[in-house]
Design a protein around this motif. Sequence first.
Motif, PDB file in Angstrom:
ATOM      1  N   TYR A 181       0.824  -1.207   0.000  1.00 15.83           N
ATOM      2  CA  TYR A 181       0.000   0.000   0.000  1.00 15.83           C
ATOM      3  C   TYR A 181       0.854   1.252   0.000  1.00 15.83           C
ATOM      4  O   TYR A 181       0.560   2.221  -0.726  1.00 15.83           O
ATOM      5  CB  TYR A 181      -0.941   0.045   1.214  1.00 15.83           C
ATOM      6  CG  TYR A 181      -1.576   1.404   1.339  1.00 15.83           C
ATOM      7  CD1 TYR A 181      -2.547   1.812   0.434  1.00 15.83           C
ATOM      8  CD2 TYR A 181      -1.129   2.324   2.287  1.00 15.83           C
ATOM      9  CE1 TYR A 181      -3.083   3.090   0.488  1.00 15.83           C
ATOM     10  CE2 TYR A 181      -1.653   3.597   2.348  1.00 15.83           C
ATOM     11  CZ  TYR A 181      -2.638   3.975   1.443  1.00 15.83           C
ATOM     12  OH  TYR A 181      -3.151   5.247   1.494  1.00 15.83           O
ATOM     13  N   GLN A 182       1.920   1.287   0.787  1.00 16.86           N
ATOM     14  CA  GLN A 182       2.766   2.473   0.841  1.00 16.86           C
ATOM     15  C   GLN A 182       3.409   2.755  -0.517  1.00 16.86           C
ATOM     16  O   GLN A 182       3.590   3.920  -0.894  1.00 16.86           O
ATOM     17  CB  GLN A 182       3.834   2.321   1.925  1.00 16.86           C
ATOM     18  CG  GLN A 182       3.276   2.282   3.348  1.00 16.86           C
ATOM     19  CD  GLN A 182       2.498   3.531   3.726  1.00 16.86           C
ATOM     20  OE1 GLN A 182       2.749   4.622   3.210  1.00 16.86           O
ATOM     21  NE2 GLN A 182       1.538   3.381   4.627  1.00 16.86           N
ATOM     22  N   VAL A 185       0.647   7.230  -6.495  1.00 22.40           N
ATOM     23  CA  VAL A 185      -0.516   8.041  -6.868  1.00 22.40           C
ATOM     24  C   VAL A 185      -0.428   9.465  -6.352  1.00 22.40           C
ATOM     25  O   VAL A 185      -1.205  10.330  -6.784  1.00 22.40           O
ATOM     26  CB  VAL A 185      -1.831   7.394  -6.390  1.00 22.40           C
ATOM     27  CG1 VAL A 185      -2.013   6.033  -7.036  1.00 22.40           C
ATOM     28  CG2 VAL A 185      -1.888   7.292  -4.873  1.00 22.40           C
ATOM     29  N   HIS A 186       0.505   9.741  -5.442  1.00 26.64           N
ATOM     30  CA  HIS A 186       0.685  11.113  -4.971  1.00 26.64           C
ATOM     31  C   HIS A 186       1.734  11.874  -5.780  1.00 26.64           C
ATOM     32  O   HIS A 186       2.067  13.016  -5.432  1.00 26.64           O
ATOM     33  CB  HIS A 186       1.060  11.129  -3.486  1.00 26.64           C
ATOM     34  CG  HIS A 186      -0.119  10.995  -2.568  1.00 26.64           C
ATOM     35  ND1 HIS A 186      -0.737   9.784  -2.316  1.00 26.64           N
ATOM     36  CD2 HIS A 186      -0.813  11.921  -1.858  1.00 26.64           C
ATOM     37  CE1 HIS A 186      -1.751   9.979  -1.485  1.00 26.64           C
ATOM     38  NE2 HIS A 186      -1.818  11.260  -1.188  1.00 26.64           N
ATOM     39  N   GLN A 187       2.223  11.273  -6.850  1.00 26.59           N
ATOM     40  CA  GLN A 187       3.132  11.985  -7.734  1.00 26.59           C
ATOM     41  C   GLN A 187       2.369  13.115  -8.442  1.00 26.59           C
ATOM     42  O   GLN A 187       1.362  12.854  -9.108  1.00 26.59           O
ATOM     43  CB  GLN A 187       3.727  11.038  -8.776  1.00 26.59           C
ATOM     44  CG  GLN A 187       4.635   9.974  -8.201  1.00 26.59           C
ATOM     45  CD  GLN A 187       5.952  10.554  -7.696  1.00 26.59           C
ATOM     46  OE1 GLN A 187       6.408  11.598  -8.154  1.00 26.59           O
ATOM     47  NE2 GLN A 187       6.561   9.867  -6.744  1.00 26.59           N
ATOM     48  N   ILE A 227      -8.663   0.067 -10.065  1.00 31.77           N
ATOM     49  CA  ILE A 227      -7.915   0.286  -8.823  1.00 31.77           C
ATOM     50  C   ILE A 227      -8.666  -0.312  -7.639  1.00 31.77           C
ATOM     51  O   ILE A 227      -8.076  -0.975  -6.771  1.00 31.77           O
ATOM     52  CB  ILE A 227      -7.673   1.793  -8.597  1.00 31.77           C
ATOM     53  CG1 ILE A 227      -6.691   2.345  -9.636  1.00 31.77           C
ATOM     54  CG2 ILE A 227      -7.158   2.051  -7.178  1.00 31.77           C
ATOM     55  CD1 ILE A 227      -6.503   3.842  -9.562  1.00 31.77           C
ATOM     56  N   GLN A 228      -9.980  -0.097  -7.593  1.00 35.17           N
ATOM     57  CA  GLN A 228     -10.771  -0.624  -6.487  1.00 35.17           C
ATOM     58  C   GLN A 228     -10.779  -2.151  -6.490  1.00 35.17           C
ATOM     59  O   GLN A 228     -10.709  -2.784  -5.443  1.00 35.17           O
ATOM     60  CB  GLN A 228     -12.198  -0.085  -6.570  1.00 35.17           C
ATOM     61  CG  GLN A 228     -12.295   1.408  -6.268  1.00 35.17           C
ATOM     62  CD  GLN A 228     -13.696   1.950  -6.466  1.00 35.17           C
ATOM     63  OE1 GLN A 228     -14.326   1.709  -7.499  1.00 35.17           O
ATOM     64  NE2 GLN A 228     -14.195   2.658  -5.482  1.00 35.17           N
ATOM     65  N   SER A 229     -10.858  -2.741  -7.667  1.00 38.93           N
ATOM     66  CA  SER A 229     -10.829  -4.200  -7.777  1.00 38.93           C
ATOM     67  C   SER A 229      -9.494  -4.757  -7.300  1.00 38.93           C
ATOM     68  O   SER A 229      -9.443  -5.747  -6.551  1.00 38.93           O
ATOM     69  CB  SER A 229     -11.089  -4.621  -9.226  1.00 38.93           C
ATOM     70  OG  SER A 229     -10.997  -6.016  -9.376  1.00 38.93           O
TER      71      SER A 229
END
Length: 255
Positions: A140-141, A147-149, A171-173
């Motif tokens: 997760y990290q 995604v915070h790029q 992404i949710q899947s």
Amino acid sequence: MKRRSSGASFNLTLMHKTFFISDLHLTPSRPDITACFLEFMRYEAIHCDALYVLGDLFDFWVGDDDNSPFAVQIRSAFKALTSSGVPCYFIQGNRDFLLGKRFARQTGVTVLPEEYVIELYGRRAVILHGDTLCIEDYSYQAFRKKVHQPWLQFIFNRLPMFIKRKIVAQIQSDARSDKQTKQLEIMDVTPSEVVRVMQKHDVELMIHGHTHRPNIHTDSAHQQTRIVLGDWYEQGSLLVVTPDDYYLDTRDFAL
């Protein structure tokens, strides 16, 4: 400020209080959660000193350009609250990290950094979503860092809405599949990281969500208190803080 057991037996409109909520995961497919949230905003939040939303308000926020009826409805609820004079603060979670400046302008909500220290009736507290505390969840990290790029978010925000929704669905899947293979302990906070963050900000109180394990933890060795907010999957959940006490409380969904 002392700890109080959950369940209020007094009129909340007659006293100073601050509300904290997180992990509502609002989505059109769960109108029961949305209805509970809207009722909370109209009849309870309007009487508080401030409302803090500590992430994952949405099941997934695809971007501030979402003008669906559902998104408009939620923005309108926040606008009505802030227009009434109640300040509202928001910390992005892992489901709504794309919520940004346009949402803030449209609603009057103030978006805070991922870790923020507030004065809470004379007591300093650090507030955050809580995902950054789960440092042993390596996959997760790594995802969070990606995604915070800024460049990636810049590109994503300029995609057509139908493409963004397809990407989010994938992404949710993937996230659901990933969770099924993880031990529960990995997805919880790392105690040493909690201590580090609290010492970094020189506070004795931390408030966060993310783990969906509502509780009030007291660390006597470090004289620290950590309050974990509950999710809204089966009932509404909030932390109520007054000048004299604090407690976790719940709200039933309408039948």
